[in-house]
Design a protein around this motif. Sequence first.
Motif, mmCIF file in Angstrom:
data_model
loop_
_atom_site.group_PDB
_atom_site.id
_atom_site.type_symbol
_atom_site.label_atom_id
_atom_site.label_comp_id
_atom_site.label_asym_id
_atom_site.label_seq_id
_atom_site.Cartn_x
_atom_site.Cartn_y
_atom_site.Cartn_z
ATOM 1 N N LEU A 247 0.831 -1.199 0.000
ATOM 2 C CA LEU A 247 0.000 0.000 0.000
ATOM 3 C C LEU A 247 0.865 1.247 0.000
ATOM 4 C CD1 LEU A 247 -2.551 -1.004 2.800
ATOM 5 C CD2 LEU A 247 -2.795 -1.363 0.336
ATOM 6 N N GLN A 248 0.307 2.349 -0.473
ATOM 7 C CA GLN A 248 0.960 3.645 -0.352
ATOM 8 C C GLN A 248 0.757 4.169 1.078
ATOM 9 O OE1 GLN A 248 2.780 5.275 -2.719
ATOM 10 N NE2 GLN A 248 2.479 3.586 -4.159
ATOM 11 N N PHE A 249 1.770 4.840 1.606
ATOM 12 C CA PHE A 249 1.681 5.449 2.934
ATOM 13 C C PHE A 249 2.111 6.902 2.821
ATOM 14 C CE2 PHE A 249 3.935 5.842 7.293
ATOM 15 C CZ PHE A 249 2.846 6.505 7.830
ATOM 16 N N LEU A 250 1.179 7.804 3.117
ATOM 17 C CA LEU A 250 1.430 9.243 3.031
ATOM 18 C C LEU A 250 1.462 9.810 4.446
ATOM 19 C CD1 LEU A 250 1.716 11.700 1.136
ATOM 20 C CD2 LEU A 250 -0.786 11.867 1.128
ATOM 21 N N ASP A 251 2.657 10.100 4.930
ATOM 22 C CA ASP A 251 2.839 10.612 6.291
ATOM 23 C C ASP A 251 3.200 12.093 6.219
ATOM 24 O OD1 ASP A 251 3.392 11.194 8.899
ATOM 25 O OD2 ASP A 251 4.794 9.546 9.219
ATOM 26 N N PHE A 252 2.255 12.948 6.559
ATOM 27 C CA PHE A 252 2.484 14.387 6.475
ATOM 28 C C PHE A 252 3.467 14.883 7.525
ATOM 29 C CE2 PHE A 252 -1.357 14.251 3.892
ATOM 30 C CZ PHE A 252 -1.047 15.171 2.903
ATOM 31 N N ASN A 253 3.716 14.100 8.545
ATOM 32 C CA ASN A 253 4.728 14.477 9.530
ATOM 33 C C ASN A 253 6.127 14.433 8.925
ATOM 34 O OD1 ASN A 253 3.139 14.591 12.273
ATOM 35 N ND2 ASN A 253 2.386 12.785 11.178
ATOM 36 N N MET A 254 6.272 13.702 7.825
ATOM 37 C CA MET A 254 7.533 13.643 7.095
ATOM 38 C C MET A 254 7.596 14.694 5.983
ATOM 39 S SD MET A 254 9.034 11.057 8.588
ATOM 40 C CE MET A 254 8.173 11.434 10.129
ATOM 41 N N LEU A 255 6.505 15.437 5.812
ATOM 42 C CA LEU A 255 6.397 16.366 4.676
ATOM 43 C C LEU A 255 6.165 17.808 5.127
ATOM 44 C CD1 LEU A 255 4.006 14.154 2.508
ATOM 45 C CD2 LEU A 255 6.445 14.511 2.108
ATOM 46 N N LEU A 256 6.493 18.112 6.356
ATOM 47 C CA LEU A 256 6.187 19.434 6.899
ATOM 48 C C LEU A 256 6.835 20.556 6.092
ATOM 49 C CD1 LEU A 256 6.515 18.661 10.727
ATOM 50 C CD2 LEU A 256 4.436 18.734 9.337
ATOM 51 N N ASP A 257 8.076 20.366 5.681
ATOM 52 C CA ASP A 257 8.754 21.388 4.882
ATOM 53 C C ASP A 257 8.156 21.474 3.478
ATOM 54 O OD1 ASP A 257 10.458 21.971 6.983
ATOM 55 O OD2 ASP A 257 12.007 20.568 6.314
ATOM 56 N N ASP A 258 7.773 20.326 2.938
ATOM 57 C CA ASP A 258 7.226 20.295 1.578
ATOM 58 C C ASP A 258 5.915 21.070 1.465
ATOM 59 O OD1 ASP A 258 9.331 18.549 1.411
ATOM 60 O OD2 ASP A 258 8.228 16.964 0.412
ATOM 61 N N ILE A 259 5.128 21.071 2.539
ATOM 62 C CA ILE A 259 3.839 21.766 2.486
ATOM 63 C C ILE A 259 3.907 23.126 3.201
ATOM 64 C CG2 ILE A 259 2.587 19.587 2.360
ATOM 65 C CD1 ILE A 259 1.778 19.918 5.278
ATOM 66 N N ASP A 260 5.119 23.545 3.587
ATOM 67 C CA ASP A 260 5.307 24.829 4.270
ATOM 68 C C ASP A 260 4.478 24.904 5.551
ATOM 69 O OD1 ASP A 260 6.478 27.336 4.580
ATOM 70 O OD2 ASP A 260 4.842 28.362 3.527
ATOM 71 N N PHE A 261 4.471 23.797 6.296
ATOM 72 C CA PHE A 261 3.664 23.717 7.510
ATOM 73 C C PHE A 261 4.328 24.467 8.654
ATOM 74 C CE2 PHE A 261 1.773 21.792 11.253
ATOM 75 C CZ PHE A 261 0.437 21.706 10.893
ATOM 76 N N ASP A 262 3.520 25.166 9.451
ATOM 77 C CA ASP A 262 4.025 25.995 10.547
ATOM 78 C C ASP A 262 3.257 25.639 11.823
ATOM 79 O OD1 ASP A 262 4.917 27.909 12.301
ATOM 80 O OD2 ASP A 262 4.288 29.631 11.086
ATOM 81 N N TRP A 263 3.923 24.944 12.749
ATOM 82 C CA TRP A 263 3.259 24.518 13.980
ATOM 83 C C TRP A 263 2.842 25.703 14.857
ATOM 84 C CZ3 TRP A 263 0.864 20.300 14.646
ATOM 85 C CH2 TRP A 263 1.332 19.080 14.136
ATOM 86 N N THR A 264 3.410 26.867 14.657
ATOM 87 C CA THR A 264 3.024 28.024 15.479
ATOM 88 C C THR A 264 1.762 28.702 14.964
ATOM 89 O OG1 THR A 264 4.374 29.611 14.217
ATOM 90 C CG2 THR A 264 5.451 28.443 16.026
#
Length: 331
Positions: A247-264
């Motif tokens: 199966l494909q596994f898409l883990d957004f925790n590994m893609l934070l920089d790719d999606i310009d994610f900002d925890w603040t």
Amino acid sequence: MNKQNMKNILKMMIFLCLVITLLHLSSRIVEPKQNTKESGIKYENARGFYGERQNSLDIIAIGNSDLYNAMNPLQLWHEQGIPSYVCAEPSQKIVEAYSLLKQTYLNQTPQLIILEVDELFTKSDVDDLDISISETLKEIFPVFDYHNRWKNIQKDDFIKEKVYNQKILTKGYKYYNNVQSYKGGKSYLKNKKKSSLTYTTQYYLNEFIKYAKNNGSQVLLMCCPTANTWTMDKHHTIQKIADQYQLQFLDFNMLLDDIDFDWTHDTRDGGNHLNDFGAQKVTHYLGNYLKLQYHFQDYRTHQDYQNWNQDYLEYHQKLKYYKGKNGFIGK
């Protein structure tokens, strides 16, 4: 076997038949006749797929609260033209996900099932078995799930059949615009938490995947950004499962920089769930990923799907009204 034993067995069988009959009849009475909160349905947001046109949804996404705060089907529709629905419940477990999965095929034939995997990490087999037994009883006899409805039983509950056709405007997504920062960056991935799956979870995960595939659906494992529960060890556990089942596994925790994610800025409660700012980033990336990996048809100009364009416009009109409010769920 003597006559007395035969009589005792016969009495026991008659008693069991009476109990089963009573459970069946009482279940029919207390089971909600409409898929609305007013009718007594649990988590109506997760069951709005009943109100969608039959066999019109290409994607069904199932999971816990992480999912309904991170995936916006109307945004996915607007950007990619893919009709989807988020069937997510608070603190959902895989046995509940499996039960919900089976319900979706009553009126839908999705090409893809997305399973949000954060819910797979539970405390113990004892807890899982308890939930499993409870869910099985509820599935066979809904009276175990809706027994509290006796307080609000109406005359129609005795005579009406179920008609589940209520639509949910947001297609299962829950909108929040408040911001409560998480300031730990990516450090949460190094935390040490239980990262193995119980035997019960493994069993129901296998049944979940098998059921979806037997009904012609592909399965995508996905994890939304969640700083309070996710770790690198959990990522590796799920990756092994994905490899095992191909199966494909898409883990957004590994893609934070790719999606310009900002925890603040992109979380509403200190890192546990996303707000709408975070959901927009996750959904945008997800849409591009789905289009590339699964080659979905774009229905935005299709005559049978013009209600989706109308729903998208109505959703944004309501957002203007609800600006500054939290937890908007439109119907």
